[in-house]
Scaffold this active site. Structure first.
Site: not given
Ligand code: PGA
Ligand code: ZN
Length: 440
Positions: A231, A363
């Protein structure tokens, strides 16, 4: 709205893995959206269909979509859910307690069997890319910015007084997202969260901090030992978890930055046979809770995500009560459920009933459609839980989650470190919207 054409193609995500991009056309417009992919995948998430198989599935349903008209987002999403035909509660099983739970796999692979998993017929990834592309196309047809279209969905009654959207920067990558082979970090995300009321300042602060931290780690470990994780946060040969937190705390303290520390523990990843292995030691849930309480107090930690295994609603609740007592909704600090709830309303209901936190990570690809995502957010708000909209570790350049976060008035947006195009795209879209000062 009549869809005049649809195409699905395979594109690469940030890890170089195949994923799906949908393009929908109407008479005047076209719109695209793509599906991200997780690595620390919750057991109860929607099924991810292998992209080449998803293309075949798509050919089977294409004419069905094209021969219909869809009045609304809900209409379109329900059509896809019905075509898929699987129940939306993933395993179809009541969640059990942590004891005797089978260890979760940390391979980062989609489960090999799809039996009983939500969206396992068409694939959550195929459904999601269609659902999000439909939202973009419908927004264009209605001459609305996407975030406006989202906030106009009757499903979001939530925030009347708008939340201040905070970027949550994941600056050190541990667990499944670490790329340095000698990293000993079990905790998956070490984050900094700006405490300022302007996203422009928050974003600049994130970038300044990220650079300072990079230099600090290069001095500490040698530049040849500082990598970027999945990330875009740093990955380095940290010896233990507290060492990583200390690095953040030291820089924050030295420069007096208005930043707080957040952690995504992703504890299901190091849960084995009723215990958690952290820094080479075996912890019971009770011992792990005490370890967190000490860290939270020492470093004034603002938020902690997935502190226990993904079935252990009770330990989440114990930690939440010990931290906040009866003040969990008002205290401003967060215990966040991600793998525990997987953007699934049935799991959120259990978590709210048991008081297993005060915030849910959102999400869209965990559940598969925009409509279901918005229903979860609405339910969270009705119960005074906060929502944090999140990317996945495997990302594309799609910035849909920025509009989602603004459209629903989320507490925060989690899109990784302020680096790499697929992460920056999300933060920059928030800035574009806010700086254009478009009325909602
Ligand atoms: P994932 O991790 O996208 O690899 O699942 C993100 C998170 O756990 O929040
Ligand atoms: Zn998480």
């Amino acid at each position: 709205m009549k869809i005049s054409d649809i195409n699905i193609k395979i594109i690469s995500d940030s890890r170089g893995k195949d994923t799906l991009e949908a393009e929908l056309k109407s008479e005047d417009f076209s719109a695209k959206a793509s599906a991200p992919a997780g690595k620390s995948i919750g057991t109860h998430e929607a099924f991810v269909l292998e992209p080449k198989l998803a293309l075949k599935k798509f050919e089977e349903i294409k004419t069905k979509i094209l021969s219909n008209e869809f009045e609304s987002q809900e209409n379109f999403d329900n059509f896809l859910i019905e075509l898929d035909g699987t129940p939306s509660t993933s395993s179809g099983q009541a969640p059990s307690t942590s004891s005797g739970q089978a260890p979760s796999t940390s391979s980062g692979q989609a489960p090999s069997t799809s039996s009983g998993q939500a969206k396992s017929n068409l694939g959550g990834n195929l459904i999601l890319s269609l659902s999000l592309a439909f939202a973009r196309l419908k927004a264009k047809n209605e001459r609305l910015e996407l975030f406006n279209y989202i906030s106009h969905q009757s499903l979001v009654v939530g925030r009347k007084s708008k939340n201040l959207l905070r970027p949550i920067f994941n600056v050190i990558n541990g667990g499944a997202h670490a790329t340095h082979r000698e990293s000993k970090l079990e905790i998956q995300e070490f984050q900094v969260i700006p405490e300022v009321d302007d996203f422009n300042i928050a974003f600049s602060l994130g970038k300044i901090f990220y650079r300072k931290l990079g230099n600090y780690l290069k001095d500490k470990f040698g530049s040849e030992n500082v990598f970027l994780g999945d990330e875009a946060g740093y990955s380095a040969p940290f010896k233990n978890n507290e060492e990583a937190i200390e690095c953040l705390a030291e820089i924050i303290e030295k420069y007096k930055y208005p930043l707080k520390i957040g952690l995504d523990i992703a504890a299901a990843q190091f849960y084995r046979d009723g215990f958690y292995i952290v820094d080479g030691k075996k912890y019971s849930a009770e011992e792990l809770k005490n370890y967190y309480l000490k860290l939270i107090e020492t470093y004034n930690i603002l938020s902690i995500e997935d502190p226990f295994n993904e079935e252990d609603f009770s330990s989440f609740a114990l930690l939440t009560t010990e931290l906040y007592g009866t003040n969990a909704e008002q205290c401003g600090k967060l215990v966040i459920a991600d793998d525990l709830t997987t953007t699934n309303i049935e799991r959120l209901k259990i978590a709210i009933n048991k008081k297993s936190g005060n915030a849910i990570l959102i999400k869209p690809n965990q559940i598969g459609t925009l409509t279901e995502t918005l229903k979860v957010i609405k339910f969270a708000y009705e119960n005074n839980w906060q929502a944090i909209v999140s990317h996945r570790s495997g990302e594309t350049l799609d910035d849909f989650i920025a509009d989602l976060a603004i459209g629903v008035g989320a507490w925060g947006i989690k899109a990784g470190a302020p680096a790499k195009p697929e992460r920056l795209a999300k933060y920059e879209r928030v800035l574009t919207i806010q700086n254009a000062n478009i009325k909602m």
